[in-house]
Design a protein around this motif. Structure first.
Motif, PDB file in Angstrom:
ATOM      1  N   ASN A  42       8.808   9.339   8.964  1.00 11.14           N
ATOM      2  CA  ASN A  42       7.712   8.605   8.338  1.00 11.14           C
ATOM      3  C   ASN A  42       8.195   7.700   7.218  1.00 11.14           C
ATOM      4  N   ILE A  43       9.261   8.087   6.535  1.00 12.07           N
ATOM      5  CA  ILE A  43       9.829   7.208   5.498  1.00 12.07           C
ATOM      6  C   ILE A  43      10.313   5.907   6.132  1.00 12.07           C
ATOM      7  N   LYS A  44      10.941   6.024   7.283  1.00 14.88           N
ATOM      8  CA  LYS A  44      11.470   4.834   7.956  1.00 14.88           C
ATOM      9  C   LYS A  44      10.358   3.935   8.488  1.00 14.88           C
ATOM     10  N   ALA A  45       9.180   4.483   8.685  1.00 15.68           N
ATOM     11  CA  ALA A  45       8.083   3.707   9.258  1.00 15.68           C
ATOM     12  C   ALA A  45       7.030   3.284   8.237  1.00 15.68           C
ATOM     13  N   CYS A  46       7.306   3.473   6.944  1.00 15.97           N
ATOM     14  CA  CYS A  46       6.263   3.242   5.948  1.00 15.97           C
ATOM     15  C   CYS A  46       6.254   1.839   5.370  1.00 15.97           C
ATOM     16  N   GLY A  47       7.253   1.020   5.654  1.00 16.86           N
ATOM     17  CA  GLY A  47       7.284  -0.317   5.084  1.00 16.86           C
ATOM     18  C   GLY A  47       7.469  -0.302   3.581  1.00 16.86           C
ATOM     19  N   CYS A  48       8.146   0.709   3.052  1.00 18.49           N
ATOM     20  CA  CYS A  48       8.437   0.860   1.624  1.00 18.49           C
ATOM     21  C   CYS A  48       7.187   1.081   0.774  1.00 18.49           C
ATOM     22  N   SER A  49       6.101   1.499   1.370  1.00 23.19           N
ATOM     23  CA  SER A  49       4.889   1.809   0.624  1.00 23.19           C
ATOM     24  C   SER A  49       4.733   3.323   0.551  1.00 23.19           C
ATOM     25  N   VAL A  52       1.522   4.493   2.223  1.00 17.78           N
ATOM     26  CA  VAL A  52       1.580   4.536   3.690  1.00 17.78           C
ATOM     27  C   VAL A  52       2.361   5.763   4.133  1.00 17.78           C
ATOM     28  N   TYR A  53       3.472   6.044   3.470  1.00 17.67           N
ATOM     29  CA  TYR A  53       4.251   7.240   3.796  1.00 17.67           C
ATOM     30  C   TYR A  53       3.386   8.490   3.658  1.00 17.67           C
ATOM     31  N   ILE A  54       2.721   8.633   2.519  1.00 16.58           N
ATOM     32  CA  ILE A  54       1.909   9.828   2.268  1.00 16.58           C
ATOM     33  C   ILE A  54       0.825   9.979   3.332  1.00 16.58           C
ATOM     34  N   LEU A 104      -5.839  -2.783  -5.492  1.00 16.67           N
ATOM     35  CA  LEU A 104      -4.864  -2.810  -4.409  1.00 16.67           C
ATOM     36  C   LEU A 104      -5.560  -2.503  -3.089  1.00 16.67           C
ATOM     37  N   CYS A 105      -4.864  -2.728  -1.992  1.00 18.46           N
ATOM     38  CA  CYS A 105      -5.422  -2.320  -0.703  1.00 18.46           C
ATOM     39  C   CYS A 105      -5.121  -0.836  -0.503  1.00 18.46           C
ATOM     40  N   VAL A 106      -5.619  -0.236   0.572  1.00 16.75           N
ATOM     41  CA  VAL A 106      -5.407   1.191   0.822  1.00 16.75           C
ATOM     42  C   VAL A 106      -3.937   1.517   1.070  1.00 16.75           C
ATOM     43  N   HIS A 107      -3.118   0.489   1.295  1.00 14.74           N
ATOM     44  CA  HIS A 107      -1.687   0.695   1.507  1.00 14.74           C
ATOM     45  C   HIS A 107      -0.913   0.686   0.192  1.00 14.74           C
ATOM     46  N   GLY A 108      -1.617   0.507  -0.937  1.00 15.40           N
ATOM     47  CA  GLY A 108      -0.987   0.514  -2.248  1.00 15.40           C
ATOM     48  C   GLY A 108      -0.306  -0.793  -2.605  1.00 15.40           C
ATOM     49  N   ILE A 109      -0.715  -1.860  -1.965  1.00 14.35           N
ATOM     50  CA  ILE A 109      -0.078  -3.168  -2.124  1.00 14.35           C
ATOM     51  C   ILE A 109      -1.139  -4.186  -2.541  1.00 14.35           C
ATOM     52  N   ASP A 110      -0.730  -5.212  -3.249  1.00 19.66           N
ATOM     53  CA  ASP A 110      -1.639  -6.327  -3.536  1.00 19.66           C
ATOM     54  C   ASP A 110      -2.182  -6.815  -2.197  1.00 19.66           C
ATOM     55  N   PRO A 111      -3.501  -6.881  -2.045  1.00 18.86           N
ATOM     56  CA  PRO A 111      -4.080  -7.261  -0.754  1.00 18.86           C
ATOM     57  C   PRO A 111      -3.562  -8.598  -0.209  1.00 18.86           C
ATOM     58  N   ASP A 112      -3.262  -9.528  -1.098  1.00 19.50           N
ATOM     59  CA  ASP A 112      -2.779 -10.832  -0.636  1.00 19.50           C
ATOM     60  C   ASP A 112      -1.324 -10.787  -0.162  1.00 19.50           C
ATOM     61  N   CYS A 113      -0.629  -9.701  -0.450  1.00 16.53           N
ATOM     62  CA  CYS A 113       0.769  -9.550  -0.026  1.00 16.53           C
ATOM     63  C   CYS A 113       0.932  -8.487   1.064  1.00 16.53           C
ATOM     64  N   CYS A 114      -0.134  -7.830   1.441  1.00 17.96           N
ATOM     65  CA  CYS A 114      -0.046  -6.732   2.396  1.00 17.96           C
ATOM     66  C   CYS A 114       0.284  -7.258   3.794  1.00 17.96           C
ATOM     67  N   PRO A 115       1.352  -6.733   4.408  1.00 19.17           N
ATOM     68  CA  PRO A 115       1.713  -7.179   5.747  1.00 19.17           C
ATOM     69  C   PRO A 115       0.714  -6.766   6.824  1.00 19.17           C
ATOM     70  N   ALA A 116      -0.201  -5.847   6.480  1.00 20.20           N
ATOM     71  CA  ALA A 116      -1.233  -5.445   7.439  1.00 20.20           C
ATOM     72  C   ALA A 116      -2.417  -6.399   7.438  1.00 20.20           C
ATOM     73  N   GLY A 117      -2.378  -7.406   6.573  1.00 16.45           N
ATOM     74  CA  GLY A 117      -3.436  -8.413   6.548  1.00 16.45           C
ATOM     75  C   GLY A 117      -4.653  -8.003   5.747  1.00 16.45           C
ATOM     76  N   CYS A 118      -4.510  -7.058   4.835  1.00 13.11           N
ATOM     77  CA  CYS A 118      -5.665  -6.601   4.068  1.00 13.11           C
ATOM     78  C   CYS A 118      -6.328  -7.715   3.257  1.00 13.11           C
ATOM     79  N   GLY A 119      -5.566  -8.702   2.821  1.00 14.92           N
ATOM     80  CA  GLY A 119      -6.127  -9.813   2.054  1.00 14.92           C
ATOM     81  C   GLY A 119      -6.978 -10.743   2.904  1.00 14.92           C
ATOM     82  N   ASP A 120      -6.847 -10.640   4.223  1.00 15.31           N
ATOM     83  CA  ASP A 120      -7.631 -11.472   5.127  1.00 15.31           C
ATOM     84  C   ASP A 120      -8.963 -10.847   5.496  1.00 15.31           C
ATOM     85  N   LEU A 121      -9.164  -9.597   5.102  1.00 17.02           N
ATOM     86  CA  LEU A 121     -10.403  -8.879   5.452  1.00 17.02           C
ATOM     87  C   LEU A 121     -11.501  -9.264   4.466  1.00 17.02           C
ATOM     88  N   PRO A 122     -12.765  -9.300   4.933  1.00 17.55           N
ATOM     89  CA  PRO A 122     -13.872  -9.636   4.030  1.00 17.55           C
ATOM     90  C   PRO A 122     -14.114  -8.589   2.985  1.00 17.55           C
TER      91      PRO A 122
END
Length: 122
Positions: A42-49, A52-54, A104-122
């Motif tokens: 899971n550490i390898k798949a968390c994208g350094c968040s 996400v790991y937790i 932050l987004c649920v991934h613990g990242i600034d929504p505008d920088c989240c690779p999951a696209g959280c900043g694009d969500l309404p």
């Protein structure tokens, strides 16, 4: 066989806390190895968040615990998983809400920088 992936073995038999009427000393060691492997996966798949790991690690542990029939085995899995930062579903929800409250987004990242696209969500 004792150290295979949890998903491929009958964990209640392999990691039984009692075997032939006596405590099975390999249970804790075997569970610890599997939980550490699961944590590393899971550490390898968390994208350094961390968040996400937790969330992913804890969900994986919850699935394993739900398959274990033995109460002592479930308790041992959760005990070992806590050493790898396991969080209960309630704690994961609290962590996510804390992220949202902090902007932050649920991934613990600034929504505008989240690779999951959280900043694009309404």
């Amino acid at each position: 066989m004792a150290y295979q992936n949890f998903e491929s073995v009958d964990i209640d038999n392999v990691y039984s806390p009692v075997k032939d009427g006596a405590y099975n000393p390999l249970m804790l060691e075997g569970v610890a190895r599997q939980i550490n492997r699961l944590a590393n996966k899971n550490i390898k798949a968390c994208g350094c968040s961390y968040e996400v790991y937790i969330a992913n690690f804890s969900l994986s542990v919850d699935r394993i615990v739900s398959q274990a029939k033995d109460r002592d085995l479930r308790a041992t899995i959760l005990y070992v998983a806590r050493e790898c930062d396991y969080h209960s579903p309630e704690e994961v929800d609290e962590m996510r809400q804390s992220c949202l409250d902090a902007g932050l987004c649920v991934h613990g990242i600034d929504p505008d920088c989240c690779p999951a696209g959280c900043g694009d969500l309404p």
